[in-house]
Scaffold this active site. Structure first.
Site, short mmCIF file in Angstrom:
data_model
loop_
_atom_site.label_atom_id
_atom_site.label_comp_id
_atom_site.label_asym_id
_atom_site.label_seq_id
_atom_site.Cartn_x
_atom_site.Cartn_y
_atom_site.Cartn_z
N SER A 22 0.84 -1.19 0.00
CA SER A 22 0.00 0.00 0.00
C SER A 22 0.88 1.25 0.00
CB SER A 22 -0.89 0.00 1.25
OG SER A 22 -1.80 1.07 1.22
N CYS A 25 3.31 7.11 2.98
CA CYS A 25 4.20 8.27 2.98
C CYS A 25 5.38 8.05 3.92
CB CYS A 25 3.43 9.52 3.38
SG CYS A 25 2.21 10.03 2.17
N ALA A 57 2.04 8.51 -1.85
CA ALA A 57 1.38 9.69 -2.40
C ALA A 57 2.42 10.65 -2.95
CB ALA A 57 0.53 10.36 -1.32
N GLN A 99 1.07 6.34 -6.81
CA GLN A 99 -0.15 7.04 -6.43
C GLN A 99 0.11 8.54 -6.58
OE1 GLN A 99 -1.32 7.79 -2.20
NE2 GLN A 99 -2.95 6.31 -2.63
N TYR A 182 -8.14 14.12 1.19
CA TYR A 182 -7.31 14.96 0.32
C TYR A 182 -8.17 15.54 -0.81
CZ TYR A 182 -3.67 12.87 3.16
OH TYR A 182 -2.92 12.46 4.23
N ARG A 230 -7.82 5.13 -5.63
CA ARG A 230 -8.17 4.86 -4.24
C ARG A 230 -9.25 5.83 -3.83
NH1 ARG A 230 -4.00 3.99 0.76
NH2 ARG A 230 -4.28 1.83 0.05
N LEU A 301 -5.46 -3.10 8.39
CA LEU A 301 -5.24 -3.99 9.53
C LEU A 301 -5.35 -5.47 9.15
CD1 LEU A 301 -7.08 -2.01 12.36
CD2 LEU A 301 -4.69 -1.87 11.64
N GLY A 323 -0.10 -2.36 4.60
CA GLY A 323 0.61 -1.15 4.95
C GLY A 323 1.58 -1.37 6.09
#
Length: 354
Positions: A22, A25, A57, A99, A182, A230, A301, A323
């Site tokens: 995933s 940042c 990102a 992304q 965002y 996404r 998760l 992630g």
């Protein structure tokens, strides 16, 4: 039904398995330039067996960064450092994805490990943030500049330019970031978009910014390569964006030629009641996949190989993105293969360990 370690083909691209990194940042860059940290961070997970590596990102303009330390693609000079990263990812048998993003009203903040607070006017790293409406994200955040229609069109052009540079940098999978509060999410959520023109009000108007941006990207992104997005499937807040609206959006995106929806949630208001737990966003992926007949990725998760495999086997998603688990274990796919009894080879340099 496919399993976690079966390949996934979308257009001309085939992932060796259904495990993806995933976009996460790292807040480790200067003036938007990729560096050795990103090369090693993403490269390790490519050699660790992931089928898809999605770079974090990546801002389409400097003021679109979450922090002053984000990576970017608003200048041609950003291409060459990213090409180092994609070359290595591909050499390890993984697919390099990116992304592209604009942080909107949640921009101009500090690194998470130094507090993550909004940077105040007069401090280094401050810039005027923008949004569909002059509504701050929180009482601590600055009031954003409400974009004019001309400014909206300019930002859409920046997304298109970043997509073109992504191709030049060697990426073969493009994800448009339209989640987590965002800029694009700010447009489609009624919680952050109070406009009364053609970009606000009705569902069709609120999704207009996103759809027009995708149409622009399709003029420069090859049809043979995956184009994905996404979204936040729900705001988890009464009166906000809902799963039902996500289904309707997904149906439109499928007809437009979007190949997969990466199903996340939340991020647009600070007090949302998010039911955190293993796989808490999987139901969103499952609903969109079944009701909109579009491929989906799920995230959130997911830590155990058995859970990830169950998601794929039961048709709840086509791709599982990890992630934090990939931050803890760059070689999660190799360990997962061993746990599940799958014959999946590690790099020859690591064979003695696996």
């Amino acid at each position: 039904m496919p399993t976690l370690f079966d390949p996934l083909t979308i257009r001309s691209v085939t992932l060796r398995n259904r495990i993806g990194v995933s976009p996460m940042c790292q807040y480790s860059y200067t003036d938007g330039f990729s560096n050795d940290w990103q090369l090693v961070h993403l490269g390790a997970r490519a050699s660790g067996g992931a089928g898809l590596i999605i770079a974090e990102a990546t801002a389409v303009e400097a003021r679109g960064r979450i922090t002053p330390y984000d990576v970017g693609l608003w200048d041609d000079d950003h291409i060459a450092p990213l090409k180092r990263v994609t070359d290595f990812i591909k050499s390890q048998g993984a697919v390099a994805g990116i992304q592209i993003a604009h942080a909107g009203r949640k921009a101009s903040t500090d690194k998470p490990w130094t507090g993550g607070k909004p940077i105040q006017k007069g401090e280094e790293g401050f810039w005027q943030v923008v949004s569909p409406s002059a509504l701050p994200y929180s009482s601590e955040h600055q009031t954003p500049h409400e974009l004019t229609v001309a400014e909206i069109h300019k930002i859409q052009g920046l997304f298109v330019a970043a997509a073109k540079r992504s191709l030049a940098a060697g990426f073969e999978w493009l994800e448009l970031h339209a989640a987590h509060g965002y800029l694009i999410h700010e447009f489609y959520s009624p919680l952050s978009n109070h406009r009364t023109d053609e970009y606000g009000g009705s569902f069709d108007n609120r999704i207009r910014f996103m759809l027009e941006t995708i149409i622009g990207i399709q003029t420069v992104w090859p049809k043979e390569l995956p184009l994905t997005t996404r979204i936040s499937g729900t705001d988890w807040t009464e009166g906000g964006w809902s799963v039902d609206e996500s289904v309707e959006l997904a149906k439109i995106l499928r007809v437009m030629g979007v190949d997969l929806i990466d199903c996340s949630s939340g991020g647009n208001v600070g007090d949302a009641k998010v039911p955190l737990g293993p796989g808490y966003q999987v139901p969103i992926s499952e609903i969109l996949r079944k009701e909109a007949s579009i491929a989906t990725a799920t995230v959130g998760l997911i830590t155990s190989p058995q859970h990830a495999d169950e998601i794929i086997r039961n048709g709840r998603a086509d791709l599982v993105l990890l992630g934090r688990e990939f931050l803890r274990d760059a070689y999660w796919p190799l360990h997962a293969a061993k746990t599940l009894g799958v014959d999946f080879k590690s790099p020859p340099q690591y064979l003695r360990a696996f």
